[in-house]
Motif scaffolding. Structure first.
Motif, mmCIF file in Angstrom:
data_model
loop_
_atom_site.group_PDB
_atom_site.id
_atom_site.type_symbol
_atom_site.label_atom_id
_atom_site.label_comp_id
_atom_site.label_asym_id
_atom_site.label_seq_id
_atom_site.Cartn_x
_atom_site.Cartn_y
_atom_site.Cartn_z
ATOM 1 N N TRP A 35 26.589 53.467 57.262
ATOM 2 C CA TRP A 35 25.313 53.878 56.077
ATOM 3 C C TRP A 35 25.369 53.068 55.191
ATOM 4 O O TRP A 35 24.334 52.274 54.461
ATOM 5 C CB TRP A 35 24.725 55.077 56.277
ATOM 6 N N TYR A 36 26.434 53.261 54.341
ATOM 7 C CA TYR A 36 26.516 52.252 52.763
ATOM 8 C C TYR A 36 26.560 50.812 52.853
ATOM 9 O O TYR A 36 26.103 50.321 51.968
ATOM 10 C CB TYR A 36 27.693 52.912 52.050
ATOM 11 N N ASN A 146 24.440 59.688 48.167
ATOM 12 C CA ASN A 146 24.628 59.077 49.191
ATOM 13 C C ASN A 146 23.696 59.172 49.060
ATOM 14 O O ASN A 146 21.802 58.441 49.594
ATOM 15 C CB ASN A 146 23.854 60.743 49.262
ATOM 16 N N PRO A 147 24.386 57.609 50.898
ATOM 17 C CA PRO A 147 23.252 56.977 51.284
ATOM 18 C C PRO A 147 22.038 57.364 52.749
ATOM 19 O O PRO A 147 21.686 56.739 52.762
ATOM 20 C CB PRO A 147 24.324 55.840 52.053
ATOM 21 N N LEU A 148 22.740 58.082 52.638
ATOM 22 C CA LEU A 148 21.699 58.824 53.797
ATOM 23 C C LEU A 148 20.114 60.046 53.296
ATOM 24 O O LEU A 148 20.255 60.145 54.106
ATOM 25 C CB LEU A 148 22.451 60.228 54.377
ATOM 26 N N ARG A 149 20.520 59.612 52.245
ATOM 27 C CA ARG A 149 19.018 60.764 51.835
ATOM 28 C C ARG A 149 17.785 59.939 50.922
ATOM 29 O O ARG A 149 16.781 60.114 50.710
ATOM 30 C CB ARG A 149 19.954 61.174 50.516
ATOM 31 N N SER A 150 18.279 58.559 50.269
ATOM 32 C CA SER A 150 17.065 58.204 50.131
ATOM 33 C C SER A 150 17.902 56.123 50.496
ATOM 34 O O SER A 150 19.007 55.447 50.534
ATOM 35 C CB SER A 150 16.743 57.432 48.815
ATOM 36 N N PHE A 151 16.505 55.469 49.768
ATOM 37 C CA PHE A 151 17.179 54.068 49.849
ATOM 38 C C PHE A 151 16.367 53.643 48.428
ATOM 39 O O PHE A 151 15.419 53.650 48.996
ATOM 40 C CB PHE A 151 16.616 54.116 51.111
ATOM 41 N N VAL A 152 17.422 52.451 48.101
ATOM 42 C CA VAL A 152 17.228 51.643 47.283
ATOM 43 C C VAL A 152 16.133 49.874 47.585
ATOM 44 O O VAL A 152 16.813 49.939 47.971
ATOM 45 C CB VAL A 152 17.291 51.858 45.654
ATOM 46 N N LEU A 153 14.800 49.957 47.383
ATOM 47 C CA LEU A 153 14.540 48.811 47.862
ATOM 48 C C LEU A 153 15.667 47.528 47.136
ATOM 49 O O LEU A 153 14.844 47.123 46.247
ATOM 50 C CB LEU A 153 12.663 48.426 48.183
ATOM 51 N N PRO A 154 15.276 46.250 47.702
ATOM 52 C CA PRO A 154 16.004 45.378 47.181
ATOM 53 C C PRO A 154 15.374 43.973 47.484
ATOM 54 O O PRO A 154 15.403 43.350 45.988
ATOM 55 C CB PRO A 154 17.387 44.889 48.610
ATOM 56 N N LEU A 155 14.407 44.006 47.748
ATOM 57 C CA LEU A 155 13.108 43.829 47.338
ATOM 58 C C LEU A 155 11.513 44.149 47.358
ATOM 59 O O LEU A 155 11.742 45.071 47.606
ATOM 60 C CB LEU A 155 12.889 42.803 48.331
ATOM 61 N N ALA A 156 10.254 43.997 46.693
ATOM 62 C CA ALA A 156 9.229 44.435 47.028
ATOM 63 C C ALA A 156 8.834 45.046 48.414
ATOM 64 O O ALA A 156 9.234 43.520 49.696
ATOM 65 C CB ALA A 156 8.587 43.907 45.043
ATOM 66 N N LEU A 157 8.245 45.505 48.683
ATOM 67 C CA LEU A 157 7.666 45.681 49.901
ATOM 68 C C LEU A 157 6.013 45.452 49.494
ATOM 69 O O LEU A 157 5.498 46.473 48.539
ATOM 70 C CB LEU A 157 7.943 47.113 50.323
ATOM 71 N N LYS A 172 10.515 46.117 44.156
ATOM 72 C CA LYS A 172 11.437 46.017 44.138
ATOM 73 C C LYS A 172 12.918 47.264 43.044
ATOM 74 O O LYS A 172 11.881 47.455 42.222
ATOM 75 C CB LYS A 172 12.771 44.649 43.027
ATOM 76 N N GLY A 173 13.373 47.671 43.552
ATOM 77 C CA GLY A 173 14.115 49.078 42.558
ATOM 78 C C GLY A 173 13.285 50.264 43.033
ATOM 79 O O GLY A 173 13.727 51.528 42.505
ATOM 80 N N TYR A 174 12.411 50.761 43.988
ATOM 81 C CA TYR A 174 11.886 51.726 43.976
ATOM 82 C C TYR A 174 12.332 52.147 44.475
ATOM 83 O O TYR A 174 13.095 52.009 46.208
ATOM 84 C CB TYR A 174 10.516 51.070 44.644
ATOM 85 N N ALA A 317 7.856 54.868 56.422
ATOM 86 C CA ALA A 317 8.647 55.718 57.441
ATOM 87 C C ALA A 317 9.859 55.220 57.839
ATOM 88 O O ALA A 317 10.530 55.720 57.100
ATOM 89 C CB ALA A 317 8.294 55.803 58.300
ATOM 90 N N GLY A 318 9.791 53.338 58.344
ATOM 91 C CA GLY A 318 10.826 53.145 59.360
ATOM 92 C C GLY A 318 12.579 52.810 57.355
ATOM 93 O O GLY A 318 13.716 53.135 57.756
ATOM 94 N N MET A 319 11.544 52.956 56.134
ATOM 95 C CA MET A 319 12.757 52.685 54.522
ATOM 96 C C MET A 319 13.262 54.168 54.567
ATOM 97 O O MET A 319 14.048 54.236 53.821
ATOM 98 C CB MET A 319 11.491 52.334 53.761
ATOM 99 N N ASP A 320 13.195 55.082 55.190
ATOM 100 C CA ASP A 320 13.693 56.624 54.725
ATOM 101 C C ASP A 320 14.996 56.840 55.431
ATOM 102 O O ASP A 320 14.843 56.835 56.975
ATOM 103 C CB ASP A 320 12.960 57.647 54.303
ATOM 104 N N PRO A 321 16.120 56.969 55.501
ATOM 105 C CA PRO A 321 17.205 56.498 56.680
ATOM 106 C C PRO A 321 17.050 58.164 57.429
ATOM 107 O O PRO A 321 17.500 57.936 58.109
ATOM 108 C CB PRO A 321 18.612 56.880 55.612
#
Length: 532
Positions: A35-36, A146-157, A172-174, A317-321
């Motif tokens: 996942w990482y 922990n990569p299973l907990r959340s996701f930091v966006l590499p680009l803006a959505l 970006k960074g959210y 929703a798909g952005m949350d692991p």
């Protein structure tokens, strides 16, 4: 046909955790490492979590030639590849999780995507598995996020829409959030409200406890009786109308068409009076809202309003692991239904039934014209199965063991044929049907909770909780080409809680949890008692 020796086993997350705690750390560490890895890939890489997560919703593509519809003033948008509200819901998401698993295996060969067993005894008691919520994880001697907990966006959505309504856009960074936090940050006003809300919950450990309490309440449900119509939330039990019961009851669905989605099941329930079939998509929706930011229906005691976590909104929703651990379990329930009903090699879709058109709840999807019949040969875009660019269809994923080379380890409901069959005999003879609610009036997901008020022998009003109906939706339905063609919400509620002689005398009403601005003072809907 695959060699059985090559079939991978998807175990539950808690099984991996137990192995880790007992000294066999490799399976869980491999999962975290994989996942990482996919989260570190460049966003344009088809194996990257950003790319895969985005197939479900954002980032959207505004396509003027396709999206300009006469029903709307100026524009609409396509709402992602995901199939909801139609017969492709189980198969599309099956292939989706399979593609995510293949991406993980490109980082760590042989790693399998585990499922969050949402109806296990451990989940009912403890909530979400710890490895999906803890902030840090030790990997190769180093404490990492922990990569299973959340996701930091590499680009803006962004919706990429010509609209001023950008509350759900993400910079970006959210970092994705879950209940009890809010993730609305797309406008200055939204950021101010979100900061005000989130400042009340600065402690991650306490927030995880609140999240688990909410998830457990949704899972267990509340079982009111005439003697105790409003049971205390301090002592819930795994009975209807909670997620536990809904998952269990969906295994009773008489055929794939009504099992697969809410649109087909709603029509089936209208056509078969006195019967309430639960489709797989129903408890699926509930878990999204439980994790994302809605407090459990019927438990308005200390639950937190105004949370806006990403799992509760189809766009993000798909952005949350946790989305994929949830959908892995949804797929497991699909496989359980297939095994219990002898459908592991062949499923059948009732032609021309509700939920079998691209213009039902899901609406037009990429490459599929409005009004097209959906069947087992419909392309499951955008998932490619070979080097020639062939798109998966439902026929390619009916048998997970012989076609996709995986199976499931042990989990809840594995050995319940008699209990499940008995549940079907307990179907109430009368149901309350709510019709006419316009989904376009809501911004995002919402929950309907039904109540009945009956006068007792002393002339006093007694309030009965009848149950809930959750709607996983988008923040801007009226501009969504996938949603415009089927906007009416129809909900069914059991009336077996009420005394038989009170059903026709009761006054029925709804409580509505929703996001966004105030609804019209007189929201239009109709109640109908359906005879058995």
């Amino acid at each position: 046909m695959s060699d059985s020796n090559t079939i991978g086993v998807r175990h539950s997350v808690r099984y991996l955790q137990d192995q880790y705690d007992n000294g066999n750390k490799k399976p869980l560490e491999d999962l975290v490492r994989a996942w990482y890895g996919i989260k570190q890939l460049k966003p344009a890489d088809k194996r990257s979590f950003f790319m895969l997560g985005g197939y479900h919703g954002e980032p959207f593509i505004y396509r003027p030639p396709v999206d300009a519809l006469p029903q709307v003033d100026s524009y609409t948008y396509w709402g992602g590849y995901c199939n909801h509200g139609n017969v492709l819901f189980p198969t599309w998401h099956r292939v989706y999780v399979h593609k995510l698993e293949k991406a993980l295996q490109s980082i760590v060969p042989g790693v399998m995507m585990p499922f969050w067993d949402e109806t296990s005894e451990e989940t009912l008691k403890q909530g979400i598995p710890t490895v999906l919520t803890q902030e840090k994880f030790e990997l190769d001697g180093e404490m990492i996020d922990n990569p299973l907990r959340s996701f930091v966006l590499p680009l803006a959505l962004s919706d990429n829409l010509p609209s001023e309504d950008q509350a759900y856009a993400k910079p970006k960074g959210y970092e994705t959030v879950r209940y009890p936090l809010s993730g609305l940050v797309g406008t200055a006003a939204a950021r101010a409200e979100t900061k005000k809300h989130n400042d009340q919950y600065p402690n991650p450990e306490e927030n995880t406890k609140l999240l688990n309490d909410n998830v457990k309440a949704w899972l267990k449900g509340y079982d009111p009786t005439p003697e105790n119509p409003n049971p205390s939330p301090a002592a819930p039990n795994p009975s209807k109308p909670g997620i536990y019961w809904r998952y269990r009851n969906c295994l009773n669905a008489p055929n794939y068409t009504v099992f697969s989605n809410t649109t087909s099941a709603k029509q089936w329930n209208l056509d078969h009076t006195g019967e309430i079939i639960t489709p797989l998509e129903d408890p699926h929706n509930d878990v999204h809202l439980a994790v994302g930011g809605f407090f459990a229906p019927g438990t308005e005691f200390g639950q937190i309003a105004d949370a806006n976590g990403d799992m509760g909104e189809n766009n993000t929703a798909g952005m949350d692991p946790i989305f994929f651990f949830h959908h892995c379990n949804v797929d497991r329930m699909f496989w359980l239904w297939q095994k219990k009903n002898g459908k592991t090699d062949k499923i059948y879709i009732i032609p021309k039934y509700y939920g079998t058109s691209s213009s039902d709840s899901q609406g037009p999807t990429p490459g599929i014209a409005p009004g097209t019949a959906l069947d087992l040969d419909t392309p499951l875009n955008p998932f490619v199965k070979d080097e020639f660019g062939t798109i998966y269809t439902s026929k390619d994923c009916v048998n997970i063991e012989t076609q996709l080379d995986y199976t499931y380890g042990s989990g809840s409901f594995d050995e319940m044929p008699n209990a499940v069959a008995a549940e079907a005999e307990d179907t109430p003879k009368k149901t309350l049907v709510v019709r006419g609610i316009d989904r376009a009036l809501f911004q995002g997901s919402f929950v309907l909770s039904a109540y009945a008020t009956v006068k007792n022998d002393c002339g006093e009003d007694v309030k009965y909780y009848l149950g809930y109906h959750s709607v996983l939706s988008r923040r801007n339905v009226v501009k969504c080409a996938n949603c415009l063609t089927h906007l009416e919400v129809i909900a069914h509620f059991s009336l077996d809680t009420l005394p038989a002689d009170a059903i026709d005398k009761a006054e029925y009403h709804l409580a509505i949890q929703h996001r966004g601005p105030e609804l019209p003072a007189k929201l239009s809907y109709q109640f109908e008692v359906q005879e058995g």
